[in-house]
Design an enzyme around this catalytic site. Structure first.
Site, mmCIF file in Angstrom:
data_model
loop_
_atom_site.group_PDB
_atom_site.id
_atom_site.type_symbol
_atom_site.label_atom_id
_atom_site.label_comp_id
_atom_site.label_asym_id
_atom_site.label_seq_id
_atom_site.Cartn_x
_atom_site.Cartn_y
_atom_site.Cartn_z
ATOM 1 N N LYS A 264 1.470 -2.829 3.678
ATOM 2 C CA LYS A 264 0.225 -2.757 4.469
ATOM 3 C C LYS A 264 -0.582 -4.053 4.305
ATOM 4 O O LYS A 264 -0.012 -5.116 4.143
ATOM 5 C CB LYS A 264 -0.579 -1.523 4.068
ATOM 6 C CG LYS A 264 0.279 -0.255 4.007
ATOM 7 C CD LYS A 264 -0.532 0.991 3.885
ATOM 8 C CE LYS A 264 0.410 2.173 3.747
ATOM 9 N NZ LYS A 264 -0.263 3.452 3.843
ATOM 10 N N GLU B 258 -1.147 4.463 10.826
ATOM 11 C CA GLU B 258 -2.379 3.652 10.783
ATOM 12 C C GLU B 258 -2.503 2.805 12.051
ATOM 13 O O GLU B 258 -3.604 2.552 12.527
ATOM 14 C CB GLU B 258 -2.376 2.785 9.504
ATOM 15 C CG GLU B 258 -2.623 3.649 8.279
ATOM 16 C CD GLU B 258 -1.936 3.173 7.016
ATOM 17 O OE1 GLU B 258 -1.554 1.994 6.939
ATOM 18 O OE2 GLU B 258 -1.778 4.013 6.105
ATOM 19 N N SER C 270 3.213 9.621 0.258
ATOM 20 C CA SER C 270 2.961 9.813 -1.176
ATOM 21 C C SER C 270 4.236 10.039 -2.001
ATOM 22 O O SER C 270 4.234 10.834 -2.944
ATOM 23 C CB SER C 270 1.964 10.941 -1.400
ATOM 24 O OG SER C 270 0.720 10.633 -0.789
ATOM 25 N N ASN D 227 6.317 -0.428 2.439
ATOM 26 C CA ASN D 227 5.327 -0.925 3.393
ATOM 27 C C ASN D 227 4.100 -1.376 2.596
ATOM 28 O O ASN D 227 3.361 -0.549 2.085
ATOM 29 C CB ASN D 227 4.962 0.203 4.372
ATOM 30 C CG ASN D 227 3.805 -0.169 5.284
ATOM 31 O OD1 ASN D 227 3.459 -1.348 5.412
ATOM 32 N ND2 ASN D 227 3.209 0.823 5.911
ATOM 33 N N HIS E 209 3.535 3.110 12.983
ATOM 34 C CA HIS E 209 2.948 3.657 11.760
ATOM 35 C C HIS E 209 1.657 4.400 12.103
ATOM 36 O O HIS E 209 0.917 3.996 12.993
ATOM 37 C CB HIS E 209 2.666 2.531 10.751
ATOM 38 C CG HIS E 209 2.316 3.071 9.407
ATOM 39 N ND1 HIS E 209 1.051 3.491 9.099
ATOM 40 C CD2 HIS E 209 3.082 3.290 8.311
ATOM 41 C CE1 HIS E 209 1.047 3.953 7.848
ATOM 42 N NE2 HIS E 209 2.264 3.841 7.351
ATOM 43 N N GLY F 11 -0.937 8.275 1.784
ATOM 44 C CA GLY F 11 -2.008 7.691 0.974
ATOM 45 C C GLY F 11 -2.973 8.717 0.416
ATOM 46 O O GLY F 11 -4.044 8.365 -0.064
ATOM 47 N N GLU G 103 6.617 10.814 8.877
ATOM 48 C CA GLU G 103 5.507 10.658 7.945
ATOM 49 C C GLU G 103 4.357 11.576 8.358
ATOM 50 O O GLU G 103 3.542 11.202 9.217
ATOM 51 C CB GLU G 103 5.015 9.210 7.945
ATOM 52 C CG GLU G 103 6.075 8.207 7.543
ATOM 53 C CD GLU G 103 5.435 6.917 7.036
ATOM 54 O OE1 GLU G 103 5.620 6.594 5.867
ATOM 55 O OE2 GLU G 103 4.731 6.265 7.817
HETATM 56 C C1 PEP Z 1 3.089 4.746 4.416
HETATM 57 O O1 PEP Z 1 2.095 4.082 4.598
HETATM 58 O O2 PEP Z 1 4.036 4.655 5.197
HETATM 59 C C2 PEP Z 1 3.128 5.653 3.277
HETATM 60 C C3 PEP Z 1 4.079 6.535 3.202
HETATM 61 O O3 PEP Z 1 2.105 5.498 2.344
HETATM 62 P P1 PEP Z 1 1.991 6.266 0.948
HETATM 63 O O4 PEP Z 1 3.358 6.214 0.280
HETATM 64 O O5 PEP Z 1 0.961 5.504 0.173
HETATM 65 O O6 PEP Z 1 1.584 7.663 1.240
#
Ligand code: PEP
Length: 249
Positions: free
Chosen positions: A11, A96, A212, A9, A94, A172, A166
């Site tokens: 973003k 966000e 992460s 992703n 997601h 992040g 998630e």
């Molecule tokens: C995400 O945005 O779906 C995500 C898992 O981000 P990150 O890997 O940076 O934590």
């Protein structure tokens, strides 16, 4: 046999030339794999990404879409528009989108329905916040997100659903759920689906972990029996890191 998937992703990162560069780097770096590999650039770069990756095994997917087909929804993109440029999979829900754009379970259920109507595949994201986990409410929160967003679907529609657990506190932040925490939640998700539908639906659905994931921890997370791959944010912006995570699957 469940499908293994690693999806990046991107973003709101990478302009057009940066998108083309990263895709070129990925083409030269990604290992051969039986897993499905996906990348999700921003809307404006989807068409160029589809063209550039044509003939490769990497699927280009969208980060979001609207529930309507067309109309007075300034700034929005429909399933029909995505499909017209060759996109057949969309990420929905997601954290966000939920946190910064007010997308709630009811809206997401409508978006999921729009994707089903268009016969698109959905990567449905959900996960608890830190306060939920601290309060011991994480299983309840996840169960409600699944129930409200997806459990109105017919059993047959689940073949178009990929789940991405998630935990918000791990996105992040550099903080990863431990492999055991991921496994515990993925097993709970399967149990919840088995109770709402049946064992077969629960066993066949691909459940990704996101939060992460990096080359250093991917192996251990992916080794867990109910973790079928990852949704990758930050590490997907670097071709070598993303390739290493794909190699781990
Ligand atoms: C995400 O945005 O779906 C995500 C898992 O981000 P990150 O890997 O940076 O934590």
């Amino acid at each position: 046999m469940r499908k293994k998937i690693v999806a990046g992703n991107w973003k709101m990162n990478k302009n057009s030339s940066e998108t083309a560069d990263l895709l070129t780097q990925l083409t030269g770096t990604l290992p051969n794999t039986t897993a499905e590999v996906m990348v999700a650039p921003t809307f404006v770069n989807l068409a160029l990404a589809v063209k550039q990756m044509a003939g490769s095994s990497v699927e280009v997917v969208a980060q979001n879409m609207h529930f309507a087909q067309s109309g007075a929804y300034t700034g929005e993109i429909s399933s029909n528009m995505l499909q017209s440029i060759g996109i057949e999979t969309v990420i929905l829900g997601h954290s966000e989108r939920r946190a910064y754009f007010g997308e709630d379970d009811a809206l997401l259920a409508k978006k999921v329905d729009a994707a089903m109507d268009a016969d698109m595949r959905v990567i449905f994201c959900f996960g608890e916040e830190l306060q939920d986990r601290k309060a011991g409410d994480h299983f309840k929160v996840v169960e409600n997100q699944l129930k409200n967003g997806l459990f109105h679907l017919e059993t047959t529609q689940w073949k178009k659903i990929v789940l991405a657990y998630e935990p918000v506190w791990a996105i992040g932040t550099g903080e990863t759920a431990s492999p055991d925490q991921a496994q515990e939640m993925h097993a709970f998700i399967r149990k919840t689906i088995a109770e709402a539908y049946d064992q077969e639906t629960a066993q066949v659905v691909t459940i990704l972990y996101g939060g992460s994931v990096k080359p250093a921890n991917a192996n251990e997370i992916f080794s867990k029996p109910d973790v079928d791959g990852g949704l990758i944010g930050g590490a997907a912006l670097n071709a070598e890191d993303f390739a290493a995570i794909v190699a781990a699957i």
